[in-house]
Design a protein around this motif. Structure first.
Motif, short mmCIF file in Angstrom:
data_model
loop_
_atom_site.label_atom_id
_atom_site.label_comp_id
_atom_site.label_asym_id
_atom_site.label_seq_id
_atom_site.Cartn_x
_atom_site.Cartn_y
_atom_site.Cartn_z
N LEU A 42 0.83 -1.20 0.00
CA LEU A 42 0.00 0.00 0.00
C LEU A 42 0.87 1.26 0.00
O LEU A 42 0.56 2.24 -0.68
N ALA A 43 1.96 1.23 0.74
CA ALA A 43 2.85 2.39 0.82
C ALA A 43 3.50 2.66 -0.54
O ALA A 43 3.68 3.83 -0.92
N LYS A 44 3.86 1.61 -1.27
CA LYS A 44 4.45 1.81 -2.59
C LYS A 44 3.44 2.46 -3.53
O LYS A 44 3.78 3.40 -4.27
N LEU A 45 2.20 1.97 -3.52
CA LEU A 45 1.18 2.56 -4.37
C LEU A 45 0.90 4.01 -3.96
O LEU A 45 0.69 4.88 -4.82
N PHE A 46 0.88 4.26 -2.66
CA PHE A 46 0.62 5.61 -2.14
C PHE A 46 1.71 6.58 -2.60
O PHE A 46 1.44 7.77 -2.85
N ALA A 47 2.94 6.09 -2.71
CA ALA A 47 4.06 6.95 -3.11
C ALA A 47 4.05 7.24 -4.61
O ALA A 47 4.75 8.16 -5.07
N ALA A 48 3.28 6.46 -5.37
CA ALA A 48 3.25 6.62 -6.82
C ALA A 48 2.12 7.55 -7.25
O ALA A 48 1.17 7.79 -6.51
N ASP A 49 2.26 8.07 -8.46
CA ASP A 49 1.21 8.90 -9.05
C ASP A 49 0.27 8.07 -9.92
O ASP A 49 -0.84 8.51 -10.22
N TYR A 50 0.75 6.90 -10.32
CA TYR A 50 -0.05 5.99 -11.14
C TYR A 50 0.10 4.57 -10.58
O TYR A 50 1.19 4.14 -10.25
N TRP A 51 -1.03 3.89 -10.48
CA TRP A 51 -0.99 2.46 -10.19
C TRP A 51 -1.58 1.74 -11.39
O TRP A 51 -2.74 1.92 -11.73
N ILE A 52 -0.75 0.92 -12.04
CA ILE A 52 -1.23 0.05 -13.10
C ILE A 52 -1.56 -1.30 -12.47
O ILE A 52 -0.69 -1.99 -11.94
#
Length: 274
Positions: A42-52
């Motif tokens: 979840l933290a990795k996705l939160f740090a990103a601007d796009y989740w594929i």
């Protein structure tokens, strides 16, 4: 850390909001739909601007696509698996998006009961249980991937993430262990690809460099709430700390990775020389 509005892929069963096209740039993460994902994910996705959402690869029963490790409030050592019983219509080659729930209504009731059993004592439970309703509603689709993806969307929404969500099955990309994620990341216009430590062991940075995309390793903290982050669902941290406090912790991690945008040219240069 500037973010775009949360948007939803057209095929998603989750409630949607009007799509706003993100400006080129930013960080991209690619990850399979996980059921109530671990805090590190979840933290990795939160740090990103796009989740594929990687929904068109083979389903794996040994992964987190249909299960999550829960723990009671105040007792992270008391753990149990929450699993959505899943049928694979094509056997082992079944793609994630095609996996079906066995007895969806029973699975829904069991999921609701386990969530209440583990987190009902939390002072934040009244707000959490209301936010989790869309996940339980998604059992009606009969699709495991829809439930898992919705569970992640709900958690990101609770934490105030305002990135963009896309589905890999709706994007054009060439096959290949590194070629494909490079093509998918390029489709977002991202400047950097945020990769977990596992992916860094095999990923070839050359296809990314050819698309002017940096490859950066996501490295979350390892102490405090992060000591169990690679095992437990993020629900445990959310129920323990509450959405506001956890969001603050995740923003601190995200802000540390936001510097990758400015450093992207140097990262690309290093990748080219590998």
């Amino acid at each position: 850390m500037q973010r775009t509005n949360l948007s939803f892929a057209p095929a998603s069963p989750a409630a949607s909001s009007p799509r706003e096209q993100s400006a080129p740039g930013g960080l991209c993460a690619i990850h399979q739909p996980n059921l109530f994902p671990r805090l590190t994910t979840l933290a990795k996705l939160f740090a990103a601007d796009y989740w594929i959402v990687l929904d068109d690869v083979q389903f794996s029963r040994r992964d987190y696509q249909h299960r999550a490790r829960l723990a009671a409030i105040g007792a992270p050592g008391r753990q149990q698996w929450l699993s959505v019983p899943t049928h694979l219509p094509s056997g082992r080659p079944t793609l994630i998006r095609d996996a079906l729930v066995d007895n969806a209504e029973l699975a829904r009731r069991r999921t609701a009961g386990m969530l209440r059993q583990n987190f009902g004592a939390s002072p934040h439970w009244p707000s959490l249980v209301q936010a989790l309703d869309p996940v339980l509603d998604t059992f009606a689709t009969g699709r495991t991937a829809a439930i898992a993806e919705t569970s992640t969307r709900v958690l990101l929404g609770l934490l105030g993430w305002r990135g963009q969500i896309l589905s890999s099955s709706l994007l054009s990309a060439r096959p290949g262990r590194s070629l494909r994620p490079a093509d998918l990341a390029a489709a977002t216009g991202a400047r950097a690809y945020l990769c977990g430590t596992g992916g860094m062991t095999y990923l070839d940075p050359v296809p990314f460099a050819a698309r002017n995309i940096a490859v950066a390793s996501f490295r979350p903290p390892t102490t405090g709430i992060w000591s169990t982050a690679r095992r437990l669902s993020a629900l445990w941290a959310l129920a323990s700390l509450g959405p506001d406090t956890l969001a603050s912790r995740l923003r601190a991690v995200a802000d540390g990775h936001a510097a990758l945008r400015a450093a992207a040219p140097e990262l690309r240069s290093s990748a080219t020389s590998v």
